[in-house]
Design a protein around this motif. Structure first.
Motif, PDB file in Angstrom:
ATOM      1  N   LEU A  39       0.818  -1.214   0.000  1.00  0.00           N
ATOM      2  CA  LEU A  39       0.000   0.000   0.000  1.00  0.00           C
ATOM      3  C   LEU A  39       0.850   1.262   0.000  1.00  0.00           C
ATOM      4  CD1 LEU A  39      -2.775  -1.054   2.553  1.00  0.00           C
ATOM      5  CD2 LEU A  39      -2.979  -0.912   0.067  1.00  0.00           C
ATOM      6  N   ASN A  40       2.168   1.077   0.020  1.00  0.00           N
ATOM      7  CA  ASN A  40       3.108   2.200  -0.044  1.00  0.00           C
ATOM      8  C   ASN A  40       2.801   3.236   1.035  1.00  0.00           C
ATOM      9  OD1 ASN A  40       5.301   3.636  -1.061  1.00  0.00           O
ATOM     10  ND2 ASN A  40       4.007   4.856  -2.439  1.00  0.00           N
ATOM     11  N   THR A  41       2.720   2.758   2.284  1.00  0.00           N
ATOM     12  CA  THR A  41       2.412   3.650   3.401  1.00  0.00           C
ATOM     13  C   THR A  41       3.558   3.658   4.395  1.00  0.00           C
ATOM     14  OG1 THR A  41       0.743   4.182   5.075  1.00  0.00           O
ATOM     15  CG2 THR A  41       1.270   1.854   4.781  1.00  0.00           C
ATOM     16  N   GLN A  42       3.506   4.586   5.305  1.00  0.00           N
ATOM     17  CA  GLN A  42       4.514   4.699   6.343  1.00  0.00           C
ATOM     18  C   GLN A  42       3.950   4.207   7.677  1.00  0.00           C
ATOM     19  OE1 GLN A  42       7.672   5.549   5.511  1.00  0.00           O
ATOM     20  NE2 GLN A  42       6.864   5.625   3.418  1.00  0.00           N
ATOM     21  N   LEU A  43       4.714   4.388   8.745  1.00  0.00           N
ATOM     22  CA  LEU A  43       4.290   3.923  10.063  1.00  0.00           C
ATOM     23  C   LEU A  43       2.955   4.534  10.474  1.00  0.00           C
ATOM     24  CD1 LEU A  43       4.973   2.324  12.647  1.00  0.00           C
ATOM     25  CD2 LEU A  43       6.203   4.352  13.466  1.00  0.00           C
ATOM     26  N   THR A  44       2.744   5.802  10.115  1.00  0.00           N
ATOM     27  CA  THR A  44       1.486   6.466  10.458  1.00  0.00           C
ATOM     28  C   THR A  44       0.288   5.714   9.883  1.00  0.00           C
ATOM     29  OG1 THR A  44       2.560   8.619  10.552  1.00  0.00           O
ATOM     30  CG2 THR A  44       0.179   8.614  10.248  1.00  0.00           C
ATOM     31  N   GLY A  45       0.385   5.287   8.649  1.00  0.00           N
ATOM     32  CA  GLY A  45      -0.709   4.539   8.028  1.00  0.00           C
ATOM     33  C   GLY A  45      -0.968   3.231   8.736  1.00  0.00           C
ATOM     34  N   LEU A  46       0.090   2.528   9.132  1.00  0.00           N
ATOM     35  CA  LEU A  46      -0.082   1.265   9.856  1.00  0.00           C
ATOM     36  C   LEU A  46      -0.764   1.509  11.200  1.00  0.00           C
ATOM     37  CD1 LEU A  46       3.353  -0.502   9.208  1.00  0.00           C
ATOM     38  CD2 LEU A  46       1.233  -0.652   7.882  1.00  0.00           C
ATOM     39  N   GLN A  47      -0.406   2.597  11.869  1.00  0.00           N
ATOM     40  CA  GLN A  47      -1.045   2.914  13.152  1.00  0.00           C
ATOM     41  C   GLN A  47      -2.544   3.121  12.973  1.00  0.00           C
ATOM     42  OE1 GLN A  47       2.201   6.006  13.964  1.00  0.00           O
ATOM     43  NE2 GLN A  47       1.483   5.549  16.030  1.00  0.00           N
ATOM     44  N   TRP A  48      -2.933   3.813  11.900  1.00  0.00           N
ATOM     45  CA  TRP A  48      -4.363   4.035  11.676  1.00  0.00           C
ATOM     46  C   TRP A  48      -5.083   2.731  11.339  1.00  0.00           C
ATOM     47  CZ3 TRP A  48      -6.832   7.653  13.717  1.00  0.00           C
ATOM     48  CH2 TRP A  48      -6.338   8.951  13.805  1.00  0.00           C
ATOM     49  N   ILE A  49      -4.422   1.843  10.624  1.00  0.00           N
ATOM     50  CA  ILE A  49      -5.043   0.557  10.285  1.00  0.00           C
ATOM     51  C   ILE A  49      -5.396  -0.215  11.549  1.00  0.00           C
ATOM     52  CG2 ILE A  49      -4.591  -1.714   9.255  1.00  0.00           C
ATOM     53  CD1 ILE A  49      -2.890  -0.211   7.134  1.00  0.00           C
ATOM     54  N   VAL A  50      -4.527  -0.150  12.541  1.00  0.00           N
ATOM     55  CA  VAL A  50      -4.788  -0.841  13.808  1.00  0.00           C
ATOM     56  C   VAL A  50      -5.741  -0.044  14.690  1.00  0.00           C
ATOM     57  CG1 VAL A  50      -3.723  -1.672  15.941  1.00  0.00           C
ATOM     58  CG2 VAL A  50      -2.595  -2.076  13.758  1.00  0.00           C
ATOM     59  N   ASP A  51      -5.457   1.247  14.856  1.00  0.00           N
ATOM     60  CA  ASP A  51      -6.211   2.039  15.824  1.00  0.00           C
ATOM     61  C   ASP A  51      -7.630   2.374  15.380  1.00  0.00           C
ATOM     62  OD1 ASP A  51      -4.796   2.176  18.119  1.00  0.00           O
ATOM     63  OD2 ASP A  51      -3.932   4.167  17.803  1.00  0.00           O
ATOM     64  N   ALA A  52      -7.895   2.428  14.083  1.00  0.00           N
ATOM     65  CA  ALA A  52      -9.264   2.690  13.624  1.00  0.00           C
ATOM     66  C   ALA A  52     -10.207   1.618  14.143  1.00  0.00           C
ATOM     67  CB  ALA A  52      -9.300   2.732  12.094  1.00  0.00           C
ATOM     68  N   TYR A  53      -9.727   0.384  14.135  1.00  0.00           N
ATOM     69  CA  TYR A  53     -10.519  -0.750  14.641  1.00  0.00           C
ATOM     70  C   TYR A  53     -10.636  -0.712  16.160  1.00  0.00           C
ATOM     71  CZ  TYR A  53     -11.580  -5.655  15.776  1.00  0.00           C
ATOM     72  OH  TYR A  53     -12.125  -6.801  16.289  1.00  0.00           O
ATOM     73  N   VAL A  54      -9.486  -0.575  16.835  1.00  0.00           N
ATOM     74  CA  VAL A  54      -9.476  -0.643  18.297  1.00  0.00           C
ATOM     75  C   VAL A  54     -10.260   0.522  18.901  1.00  0.00           C
ATOM     76  CG1 VAL A  54      -8.014  -0.761  20.350  1.00  0.00           C
ATOM     77  CG2 VAL A  54      -7.244  -1.810  18.238  1.00  0.00           C
ATOM     78  N   LEU A  55     -10.160   1.707  18.285  1.00  0.00           N
ATOM     79  CA  LEU A  55     -10.868   2.879  18.790  1.00  0.00           C
ATOM     80  C   LEU A  55     -12.374   2.662  18.799  1.00  0.00           C
ATOM     81  CD1 LEU A  55     -10.961   5.888  19.661  1.00  0.00           C
ATOM     82  CD2 LEU A  55     -10.947   6.484  17.234  1.00  0.00           C
ATOM     83  N   LEU A  56     -12.922   2.170  17.695  1.00  0.00           N
ATOM     84  CA  LEU A  56     -14.375   1.955  17.626  1.00  0.00           C
ATOM     85  C   LEU A  56     -14.823   0.874  18.599  1.00  0.00           C
ATOM     86  CD1 LEU A  56     -16.439   3.465  15.806  1.00  0.00           C
ATOM     87  CD2 LEU A  56     -14.058   3.811  15.162  1.00  0.00           C
ATOM     88  N   VAL A  57     -14.030  -0.192  18.729  1.00  0.00           N
ATOM     89  CA  VAL A  57     -14.387  -1.227  19.705  1.00  0.00           C
ATOM     90  C   VAL A  57     -14.395  -0.643  21.110  1.00  0.00           C
ATOM     91  CG1 VAL A  57     -13.673  -3.416  20.751  1.00  0.00           C
ATOM     92  CG2 VAL A  57     -13.518  -3.121  18.282  1.00  0.00           C
ATOM     93  N   ALA A  58     -13.364   0.125  21.442  1.00  0.00           N
ATOM     94  CA  ALA A  58     -13.252   0.701  22.780  1.00  0.00           C
ATOM     95  C   ALA A  58     -14.431   1.603  23.106  1.00  0.00           C
ATOM     96  CB  ALA A  58     -11.943   1.486  22.905  1.00  0.00           C
ATOM     97  N   MET A  59     -14.802   2.451  22.175  1.00  0.00           N
ATOM     98  CA  MET A  59     -15.806   3.459  22.459  1.00  0.00           C
ATOM     99  C   MET A  59     -17.242   2.953  22.343  1.00  0.00           C
ATOM    100  SD  MET A  59     -14.117   6.173  23.319  1.00  0.00           S
ATOM    101  CE  MET A  59     -13.208   4.944  24.215  1.00  0.00           C
ATOM    102  N   LEU A  60     -17.461   1.856  21.627  1.00  0.00           N
ATOM    103  CA  LEU A  60     -18.827   1.352  21.422  1.00  0.00           C
ATOM    104  C   LEU A  60     -19.120   0.074  22.203  1.00  0.00           C
ATOM    105  CD1 LEU A  60     -19.238   1.909  17.559  1.00  0.00           C
ATOM    106  CD2 LEU A  60     -19.917   3.420  19.431  1.00  0.00           C
ATOM    107  N   LEU A  61     -18.126  -0.437  22.932  1.00  0.00           N
ATOM    108  CA  LEU A  61     -18.299  -1.720  23.611  1.00  0.00           C
ATOM    109  C   LEU A  61     -19.432  -1.672  24.636  1.00  0.00           C
ATOM    110  CD1 LEU A  61     -16.912  -4.484  23.445  1.00  0.00           C
ATOM    111  CD2 LEU A  61     -15.469  -3.792  25.366  1.00  0.00           C
TER     112      LEU A  61
END
Length: 459
Positions: A39-61
């Motif tokens: 996907l030609n991304t940097q560390l920031t992109g990888l962080q969003w790939i992980v945190d986008a999921y974890v953030l929604l789980v955390a806030m909607l659980l």
């Protein structure tokens, strides 16, 4: 089918649903190097790939559990399965990081509905406390296999087919869950369930989201840039508004009065650190083996196994140890082990042989395995029996919030070190050391304050 058969099928369905959610937690980590390349991304992109999921789980659980009680546990469970499965397919087809992050957001929404509804279905089907404890133990144990299977499955699928395959593996599981669930699950709801806390939910998502944005993007945009300073300011305002709203609502999603009990506050504070250090450090495990030591993606997936396998093996015994020796001793020892393991990881380098790395991962896994169940038990014991489910949900939420911040903040440490001219290896070492120091400090904190006050039943 008779009642026994129905309950057996329900147990299998709920376990498989939770297995799919937990599998997603670790399978993605194994594929991050391939995502970065393709996907030609940097560390920031990888962080969003992980945190986008974890953030929604955390806030909607917490809201997911209330939705299940109010609108029907079967309906919410199967809706979560559909959303999670469709989102997984969308993730596999994503042509860019932006589309993949959007798919991960949908996955998080599905998981936040699926996970609490599966446990609610199980609790309703086993009204006898002893049978319920056994069923929940099987649910946690079987679904926990997903954590251990993730690195291996992710490594194999990514090596052979590429990163999209790690999401497509959810398609057959989701289809089976939907078909079997529609035919066999019985609807159950709680007519007395509280109303959905819409303002609290929105403010929490936006507040933690703004904080996460600032932490992830700060390394790339500059910590003093107007956008980053604005995101931190917005986070403060939104989270302050969240606290103000929750303090005034008759049925808040997060009852602030519970935090007047020291045992509840200390256990949840420690749980934030557990999520922070565990998820934040494990985000980099595969990247260390691939980018620092030159392993293949498949081999890296296998090399990260000691941490997850240790957690799967030790976790079932953590509650028993807490019952025997007390929350404080077990949690403090667990945090100390995890902290020392992370500090030990902070000195590994490209030439460190795997024989001198695997045990460090194992110590981290054992340490965190000793903390999670006792911390949840302490939070539950700190409240009235009627609020045990709420306390358990808050404990899970605080761990997920810690996970969001861990990926964001430890990633920010790596990026900041790199922007200063340090190597990726040096940045990783700094991140592991920071996680270790914070974890050891929390061990001291729990050793001093994780007491059961007089009037509560020990441990």
């Amino acid at each position: 089918m008779d009642r026994r058969s129905n309950r057996a099928v329900l147990l299998a369905v709920t376990c498989l649903g939770q297995f799919m959610v937990l599998l997603d937690n670790t399978i993605v980590g194994a594929a991050l190097p391939d995502m970065q390349h393709r996907l030609n991304t940097q560390l920031t992109g990888l962080q969003w790939i992980v945190d986008a999921y974890v953030l929604l789980v955390a806030m909607l659980l917490l809201s997911g559990g209330i939705f299940a009680d109010r609108f029907g546990r079967k309906r919410v469970f199967l809706s979560g399965v559909v959303v999670f499965t469709v989102a997984s397919v969308l993730c596999s087809l994503a042509p860019s990081v932006g589309w993949l992050v959007a798919g991960r957001v949908l996955q998080g929404i599905g998981a936040a509905a699926l996970s609490p509804a599966s446990l609610a279905l199980l609790a309703a089907a086993y009204p006898v406390p002893r049978e319920r404890v056994k069923a929940i133990g099987l649910w946690a144990g079987f679904s926990g296999i997903g954590l251990a299977a993730g690195p291996v499955a992710g490594g194999v699928l990514t090596e052979v087919f590429g990163w999209p395959a790690i999401f497509l593996v959810n398609l057959p599981i989701g289809v089976v869950l939907l078909l079997v669930g529609l035919r066999t699950l019985e609807e159950a709801r709680n007519p007395g369930a509280p109303a959905i806390d819409v303002p609290g939910t929105l403010l929490s998502v936006l507040g933690v989201g703004a904080l996460t944005y600032g932490l992830i993007e700060g390394g790339a945009r500059g910590w003093t840039s107007p956008v980053i300073l604005g995101s931190f300011a917005a986070a403060v305002v939104l989270l302050a508004a969240f606290i103000a709203v929750e303090a005034r609502r008759a049925a808040p999603m997060l009852p602030l009065r519970l935090f007047r009990e020291r045992l509840f506050t200390v256990s949840n504070t420690a749980m934030v650190v557990v999520g922070f250090a565990l998820m934040g450090s494990s985000f980099f495990f595969s990247q260390f083996f691939v980018y620092v030591q030159g392993s293949s993606i498949l081999r890296a997936g296998l090399q990260t196994l000691p941490a997850t396998v240790a957690m799967v093996i030790v976790s079932p015994y953590a509650g028993r140890l807490a019952a025997r020796y007390g929350f404080r001793i077990v949690v403090t020892v667990g945090l100390a082990l995890a902290g020392l393991g992370l500090l030990a990881l902070g000195v590994v380098h490209a030439g460190t042989g795997y024989g001198n790395v695997w045990w460090r991962l194992g110590v981290v896994g054992i340490g965190f395995a000793l903390t999670m169940s006792p911390l949840t038990g302490a939070a539950i014991q700190a409240v009235s029996p009627q609020e045990g489910g709420l306390a358990s949900g808050i404990s899970s939420t605080t761990r997920q919030i810690g996970a969001v911040l861990g990926v964001a903040l430890l990633g920010a440490i790596v990026r900041t070190r790199q922007s200063g001219g340090a190597s990726f290896e040096a940045g990783l070492n700094s991140a592991f050391v920071a996680a270790g120091v914070i974890t050891l400090a929390t061990a001291v904190f729990t050793g001093l304050w994780l007491h059961v006050r007089p009037g509560h039943t020990s441990p």
